[in-house]
Design a protein around this motif. Structure first.
Motif, mmCIF file in Angstrom:
data_model
loop_
_atom_site.group_PDB
_atom_site.id
_atom_site.type_symbol
_atom_site.label_atom_id
_atom_site.label_comp_id
_atom_site.label_asym_id
_atom_site.label_seq_id
_atom_site.Cartn_x
_atom_site.Cartn_y
_atom_site.Cartn_z
ATOM 1 N N LEU A 99 0.829 -1.205 0.000
ATOM 2 C CA LEU A 99 0.000 0.000 0.000
ATOM 3 C C LEU A 99 0.863 1.256 0.000
ATOM 4 N N ALA A 100 1.975 1.209 0.734
ATOM 5 C CA ALA A 100 2.899 2.344 0.726
ATOM 6 C C ALA A 100 3.458 2.567 -0.670
ATOM 7 N N LEU A 101 3.804 1.490 -1.362
ATOM 8 C CA LEU A 101 4.315 1.609 -2.737
ATOM 9 C C LEU A 101 3.248 2.154 -3.674
ATOM 10 N N LEU A 102 1.999 1.760 -3.441
ATOM 11 C CA LEU A 102 0.896 2.313 -4.235
ATOM 12 C C LEU A 102 0.833 3.824 -4.051
ATOM 13 N N GLY A 103 0.931 4.272 -2.801
ATOM 14 C CA GLY A 103 0.910 5.706 -2.545
ATOM 15 C C GLY A 103 2.066 6.426 -3.204
ATOM 16 N N ILE A 104 3.240 5.806 -3.177
ATOM 17 C CA ILE A 104 4.414 6.414 -3.827
ATOM 18 C C ILE A 104 4.181 6.518 -5.330
#
Length: 340
Positions: A99-104
């Motif tokens: 999810l963090a990578l999605l946000g990035i």
């Protein structure tokens, strides 16, 4: 040479997130953001290349099944219009890390309602835990979800179902997976009395996810006849499993190979919670390992709760995977009013 990681050596340990976006991003901007993230977080490996595949299903299969080799990027990204797919080695990030990578990739914050288990701690050291797992594997191995075939094909089937938004915590999800296991095995005349559920979690919560591996594992031995309330009580009292030793440990590797057919859980469930972000739908596929090689994933965003199943191709065909997921979805919805 594959990337070292503790656990089932046959698994690719590639976890995957698919997002349906509200608007199509610029691929070059996504690539630049991912490159900066890999520079900032060395655990992600070399900069990921943003692929633009013409065969989306083929890319999903490649992302999920492909083992990570030494020197490869540990994050894989594909973009086609308003569809974005991110896969990563589970040793690099956990589910919230995806999810963090999605946000990035989107250049904005993505949050989840998932709570971490930082307030809990393992109640015994790894060695005692490992000895108990060996004893279990030798004398009372967990129930296996009965295979639908005995094949040799490598890789996994990945299937998803979109449901109306439901209030779905880990207790209900685990109870639904237990019910699906009972129904599946009973229909095939197979035992289902020693079900062991693995629940994927994280030490941190989803309010501020980071692209890191901070995963935790809860493991529940579910007695015959266990209800959702029983599962909830067991889950509340559970403490995370002690961390595994280095994957380079030769004794650990030998033990996992020797007992591979009897180690592990009946199934794994992993719930990413309710996700807030500029997406219309998400699909999350955790890693499938253990005796059955079956993993259920759930994530809610917007007006959609998406349930998934991931199963080994050598044990299940595509129709069997879909049937297993349908059993889970029926169990999730039975007796519970969907809310929009």
């Amino acid at each position: 040479m594959t990337v070292a990681f503790s656990g089932d050596p046959a698994a690719s340990w590639s976890i995957l997130l698919e997002a349906s976006l509200r608007e199509a991003p610029d691929p070059s901007v996504v690539a630049a953001r991912m490159s900066r993230a890999c520079a900032e977080f060395p655990n992600l490996g070399p900069a990921a290349v943003v692929l633009r595949p013409s065969d989306w299903d083929g890319a999903r299969t490649e992302f999920a099944d492909g083992h990570y080799r030494a020197g490869d990027p540990l994050v894989r990204v594909a973009l086609a219009g308003d569809s974005l797919m991110i896969a990563a080695h589970h040793g690099a990030v956990d589910g919230l890390g995806l999810l963090a990578l999605l946000g990035i990739a989107l250049g904005e914050s993505v949050h989840s309602s998932a709570t971490g288990v930082a307030s809990r701690s393992p109640d015994r050291p790894y060695l005692l835990n490992a000895l108990d797992r060996v004893r279990e594997a030798v004398w009372t191995p967990p129930t296996r979800i009965q295979p639908s075939l005995r094949g040799t094909e490598s890789g996994d089937h990945l299937v998803s179902r979109a449901l109306p938004v439901v209030k779905l915590g880990s207790a209900r999800l685990t109870a639904a997976a237990l019910d699906a296991t009972r129904q599946w095995n009973a229909a095939r005349g197979a035992a289902h009395g020693r079900v062991v559920a693995a629940i994927g979690a994280s030490w941190r919560g989803g309010a501020d996810p980071r692209p890191e591996a901070d995963s935790a594992l809860l493991r529940l031995r579910l007695p015959a006849g266990a209800t959702e309330d029983d599962v909830r009580a067991l889950l509340t009292a559970a403490t995370p499993e002690a961390g595994f030793p280095s994957a380079h440990n030769p004794l650990a590797q030998w033990g996992m190979r020797l007992l591979a057919s009897r180690l592990g859980s009946t199934f794994l469930v992993s719930n990413l919670g309710v996700v807030k972000g500029n997406v219309s739908a998400l699909r999350f596929f955790p890693a499938a390992s253990g005796r059955s090689g079956v993993a259920f994933g759930v994530v809610t965003t917007g007006e959609v709760t998406t349930a998934t199943v991931r199963v080994r191709r050598r044990n299940f065909d595509a129709a069997a995977a879909a049937e297993l997921l349908d059993l889970l979805c029926d169990a999730v919805l039975t007796g519970h009013e969907a809310r929009r």
